[in-house]
Design an enzyme around this catalytic site. Structure first.
Site, PDB file in Angstrom:
ATOM      1  N   GLY A 660      45.766  32.402  32.755  1.00 57.99           N
ATOM      2  CA  GLY A 660      45.967  33.734  33.317  1.00 57.99           C
ATOM      3  C   GLY A 660      45.144  33.912  34.574  1.00 57.99           C
ATOM      4  N   GLY A 665      39.426  36.124  39.692  1.00 58.59           N
ATOM      5  CA  GLY A 665      39.599  34.686  39.580  1.00 58.59           C
ATOM      6  C   GLY A 665      40.672  34.315  38.588  1.00 58.59           C
ATOM      7  N   LYS A 682      36.596  30.084  33.313  1.00 58.55           N
ATOM      8  CA  LYS A 682      36.916  31.146  34.266  1.00 58.55           C
ATOM      9  C   LYS A 682      36.329  30.779  35.611  1.00 58.55           C
ATOM     10  CE  LYS A 682      37.179  35.989  35.314  1.00 58.55           C
ATOM     11  NZ  LYS A 682      37.232  37.359  34.803  1.00 58.55           N
ATOM     12  N   ASP A 788      34.815  47.912  29.662  1.00 59.28           N
ATOM     13  CA  ASP A 788      36.231  47.562  29.820  1.00 59.28           C
ATOM     14  C   ASP A 788      36.813  47.032  28.505  1.00 59.28           C
ATOM     15  OD1 ASP A 788      38.586  47.425  31.225  1.00 59.28           O
ATOM     16  OD2 ASP A 788      38.187  45.473  32.126  1.00 59.28           O
TER      17      ASP A 788
END
Length: 939
Positions: A660, A665, A682, A788
């Protein structure tokens, strides 16, 4: 010959069909490219819009199944678009959804939009559009939703032609600059369920023929200049009626007749007529409104008379606000029947008599505010039964007697306790030390006496403490030093004696200190001059003496008051005080031999240097250099991984390995050969603004956490890639079952590669999420606010247990910040994702643990009903929270996710006990989600 003609005819038909298909193909693609040409900025979102791939795969574009080359949806909501809307949009004639909300689009809505006859939903919320709403929008005969809110440049009137849209169910035009009247043709919209026109410049009668609408349930017309028709009672489906902030008037029974008509609206849940010009007596039929009424708001009017004695009939009320009117008389005892009440406000009226003890029956109360009236007598001890109370405000009355100790022992009170400007007396109860969560305590202007109890030092998070204008005696408690949250302390105008505690300087949040008009003696502590936080200091009219320090606030004449202390001396020249006499201490220092004054500091410095050197070499001998690790990870034993290892392990960051991509990034699946493990990598885009801050935030957060329900970091890499550019990456354990989002939201074909989650699996996942959040808020020091939390940031391992990840915008509370709120200054802006952001963040308040709890509530609801908060059915005035809350308790099975596997191995799914337990489980968890996602953080 006949055969030849037939073949030619078939050939021509095929050619025409191919030409038509090619024409529609080129037309839709051309329209999209023309749309892109008018977009001046898109943050890379439209990079995929090029002819190297099919336009049906472009971001935000969906093509049909039957007409597979025709665009049926263009959804670019919240994509950072800037520019104008191209008229070519009208060429996408098969489009059913157009959503360009939450961008920065400007100029007019193109009139070509009237060509979209198949369009069902038009969403243009929160842009900077100007001009008028095109009248030919009425040609879009399939329209069901027109939501064009928060575009202050949008002017003109509401087109009368909108009344010709037979299927329209939602018309939302809030927060624009629309003027004129509400066209009577809107009364023809027989399927209209939501009419929301708040914050415009509309005038005249609300809507002629409004009573003919059988579906209208939400009527939001706040902040206009409208008047009310008397036929509202015909709206049998009406649930919300909001008319606040208009210029409405009613002076007699005839003009209050609309209240009578609302009695027939048996589904009514909310009535808001606050901030108008209503006057005359409060109509008695008010108490005959629906028992389903949850909030009643009539504040900020000129309404007189008494509160009806049968107000207790409205047993469904959760919020009751009669503030700022001309009401007289007493609060009826029947108020104690409103056992669901959470907010109660009577402030700024002319109410009198005793506060009814029956208020103590309202065990759900969160807020009580009844200041600025003429209440008398004691505060009822029964208020101590309000175990959920967050704030209590009774200032500016004539209350007498002692403060009941029961109030001081309320475990939940945290926002404020305001008893100022009454006639309360006696000592401050020792139980004040039980208010460990209270942030503001106002006791000014009473007749309190005795000493201030030492127990007050237990109130460590208290920010405002105002005790001025009383008769407190004795010395200032030394335990004030424990109140590390104090911002303002006012002890002016009491009878305090003794000295000023020097430990006030240790209160690093203290900005204002008022000690004037007491009997304090001694000197001003030097430490006060060293305080970097203190902005105002009042020491006037005491018996202070000696030299005034010259630092900090003591050198600022405009923020310092020392008048009325005749024995003070020195200080800055602008004070014009006499010089202080020489002190023995200075003389004694001169008597010390010169060689000692030189030798002692020298020896001390050498010893200090030796200790630093020894400590450095001792640590160096035990520490392995980690050149590829950022400084945040210096204290963590992490295995070293090089850039080449990551490059090889991800097959040179191939598309096949990409899991994804996000704002900062991309995420890859990889293998670390030297450790023989599969990992998630990541890789941060260091050219993206904010990327480095996100990397730093993750490092800072993840280096502190160790918990089974948090995504485990294996290592990180901060190096240089083959092009000589900065390279930063984090390496996590691989989560075999992806994100929770993919499990609860299968794609349009119902295929996401997973079977449906069972009810017990969802419960286990929910427990893991709560465990993780509890650890971040309460189990690690300093605490971490995630900022988040949402299903896409919750990952599932091989055993289907959840781990919370993505700490890219997390905030770490250091030791100098408050235990609940932290400094909100940030370059990132509002923290979180749309739909999961706590409402208070949008108002500029600091991020807090309450914000994470709000996100948790939304996530829990989403997990069990299968709808995301950004689903198209949730718009202004209708939210995921409201949708779930409205189904409690009887309709919970109706809203539950149809994909939930309820059986969990039970052979007979119709077993009554199993169904009952399933319903109870769903009810409990969705209730929890609703409670967590309340509008106010204090709830």
């Amino acid at each position: 010959m006949l055969l030849l003609q037939l073949l030619l005819l078939l050939s021509a038909t095929a050619t025409n069909s191919a030409t038509a298909s090619s024409s529609s193909h080129d037309g839709d693609e051309g329209a999209l490219l023309a749309f892109k040409a008018k977009i001046s900025s898109h943050s890379g979102v439209l990079d995929s819009w090029n002819q190297s791939t099919s336009y049906c795969s472009w971001e935000g574009v969906t093509c049909g199944k039957q007409h597979r080359w025709r665009v049926v949806s263009l959804n670019l909501s919240s994509k950072g678009l800037a520019g104008t809307i191209s008229p070519a949009i009208g060429n996408l004639t098969f489009m059913r959804l157009l959503d360009l909300s939450y961008n920065s689009l400007h100029d007019e809505i193109p009139a070509s939009i009237g060509s979209l006859m198949r369009l069902r939903r038009l969403h243009l919320v929160q842009n900077t559009l100007t001009g008028v709403i095109p009248s030919n929008i009425s040609r879009c005969i399939s329209l069901r939703e027109i939501i064009i809110q928060n575009n202050k440049g949008l002017q003109g009137s509401i087109p009368a032609e909108i009344g010709n849209l037979p299927a329209l169910s939602f018309l939302g035009l809030d927060n624009n600059s629309i003027s004129g009247t509400i066209q009577s043709s809107l009364g023809n919209l027989s399927r209209l369920a939501v009419l929301s026109l708040s914050d415009n410049y509309l005038e005249g009668l609300i809507l002629a023929g409004i009573g003919n609408n059988p579906y209208l349930g939400f009527l939001q017309l706040s902040d206009n200049d409208l008047s009310v028709p008397a036929e509202l009672g015909k709206l049998q489906q009406l649930e919300v009626f909001a008319l606040d902030e208009n210029m409405l008037e009613a002076n007699n029974e005839e003009e209050w007749e609309f209240i009578d008509s609302l009695v027939n609206c048996s589904r009514l849940q909310g009535l808001d007529i606050g901030f108008n010009r209503f006057s005359g007596k409060l109509p008695t039929p008010l108490v005959n409104l629906s028992i389903n009424l949850r909030w009643l708001q009539i504040s900020n009017n000129n309404i007189s008379g008494v509160i009806p004695s049968d107000i207790g009939n409205l047993v469904g009320l959760e919020e009751l606000d009669f503030s700022i009117n001309l009401l007289t008389g007493v609060i009826p005892e029947s108020i104690g029947k409103l056992t669901r009440l959470q907010q109660l406000a009577f402030a700024s009226n002319y109410l009198s008599g005793h506060l009814p003890s029956s208020i103590g029956n309202l065990s759900s109360l969160l807020q009580v505010y009844a200041g600025d009236n003429s209440f008398e007598g004691p505060i009822p001890p029964s208020f101590g039964n309000l175990r959920k109370l967050l704030l209590l405000g009774l200032p500016n009355n004539s209350l007498t007697g002692l403060i009941p100790s029961e109030i001081m022992e309320l475990p939940s009170i945290s926002m404020f306790l305001d008893l100022s400007n009454n006639m309360l007396e006696g000592p401050l109860p020792l139980e004040v030390g039980s208010l460990v969560y209270l942030r503001q305590l106002f006791l000014s202007g009473n007749n309190f006496s005795g000493e201030i109890p030492d127990t007050i030092g237990n109130c460590r998070v208290m920010e405002f403490l105002l005790m001025d204008g009383n008769s407190f005696q004795g010395s200032i408690p030394a335990t004030f030093k424990n109140m590390t949250g104090l911002t303002v302390l006012n002890l002016t105008d009491n009878k305090l004696n003794g000295s000023i505690p020097g430990n006030f300087a240790t209160l690093t949040n203290l900005q204002e200190l008022y000690l004037g008009h007491n009997n304090l003696s001694g000197t001003i502590p030097d430490l006060l001059g060293n305080s970097t936080s203190l902005l105002r200091l009042d020491l006037s009219y005491n018996n202070l003496q000696g030299e005034i320090p010259k630092g900090g606030v003591l050198k600022n004449l405009t923020r310092l008051s020392i008048i009325g202390n005749n024995a003070l001396c020195g200080g800055i020249p602008q004070l014009h005080l006499p010089k202080c006499a020489s002190f023995c201490a200075r003389k004694n220092r001169k008597d010390i031999p010169k060689f000692l004054r030189i030798t002692i500091p020298t020896i001390g410095s050498l010893i200090l240097l030796f200790l630093v050197w020894a400590g450095f070499h001792h640590r160096k001998s035990k520490t392995v250099p980690k050149k590829d690790l950022p400084p945040q990870f210096a204290e963590i034993e992490l295995p070293i991984v090089l850039y080449n290892d990551i490059l090889k392990g991800t097959n040179e960051f191939s598309e096949a390995n990409m899991l994804g991509k996000g704002r900062y990034g991309r995420v890859y699946k990889g293998t670390l050969e030297n450790q023989a493990i599969v990992v998630t990598v990541k890789v941060f885009n260091v050219q993206q603004s904010g990327s480095y801050k996100s990397f730093q935030a993750k490092c800072e957060a993840l280096r502190r956490v160790r918990h089974r329900c948090l995504l485990k970091i294996i290592t990180c890499c901060s190096s240089i890639n083959h092009q000589g550019q900065d390279f930063r990456a984090l390496v996590f354990e691989f989560m075999a079952n992806g994100s929770l989002d993919g499990w609860i939201h299968p794609n349009l074909d119902g295929q996401n590669g997973h079977r449906a989650l069972s009810l017990s699996q969802r419960m286990d996942i929910a427990v893991d999420i709560v465990d993780a959040l509890d650890y971040l808020h309460n189990g690690c020091q300093p605490l971490i606010i995630h900022c988040d939390l949402k299903p896409s940031n919750i990952l599932l391992n091989q055993e289907m247990r959840a781990c919370v990840g993505d700490f890219g915008i997390a905030r770490v509370l250091d030791e100098t910040t408050s235990t609940q709120h932290i400094n909100s200054s940030s370059t990132i802006g509002i923290r979180g994702s749309i739909g999961y952001i706590a409402p208070e963040y949008g108002e500029g308040l600091a991020v807090s643990t309450s914000g994470d709890v709000f996100s948790l509530g939304i996530t829990l609801i989403e997990m069990f009903i299968g709808k995301s908060p950004t689903d198209d059915i949730f718009r202004y005035g209708i939210s995921l929270h409201y949708y779930a809350e409205a189904a409690l308790p009887d309709k919970i099975m109706e809203i539950a996710d149809s994909n939930i596997s309820l059986h969990d191995g039970v052979n007979n799914s119709n077993d009554t006990r199993h169904i009952t337990r399933t319903r109870e489980c769903l009810l409990a968890v969705i209730q929890l989600g609703v409670l967590c996602s309340k509008q106010l953080p204090t709830e």
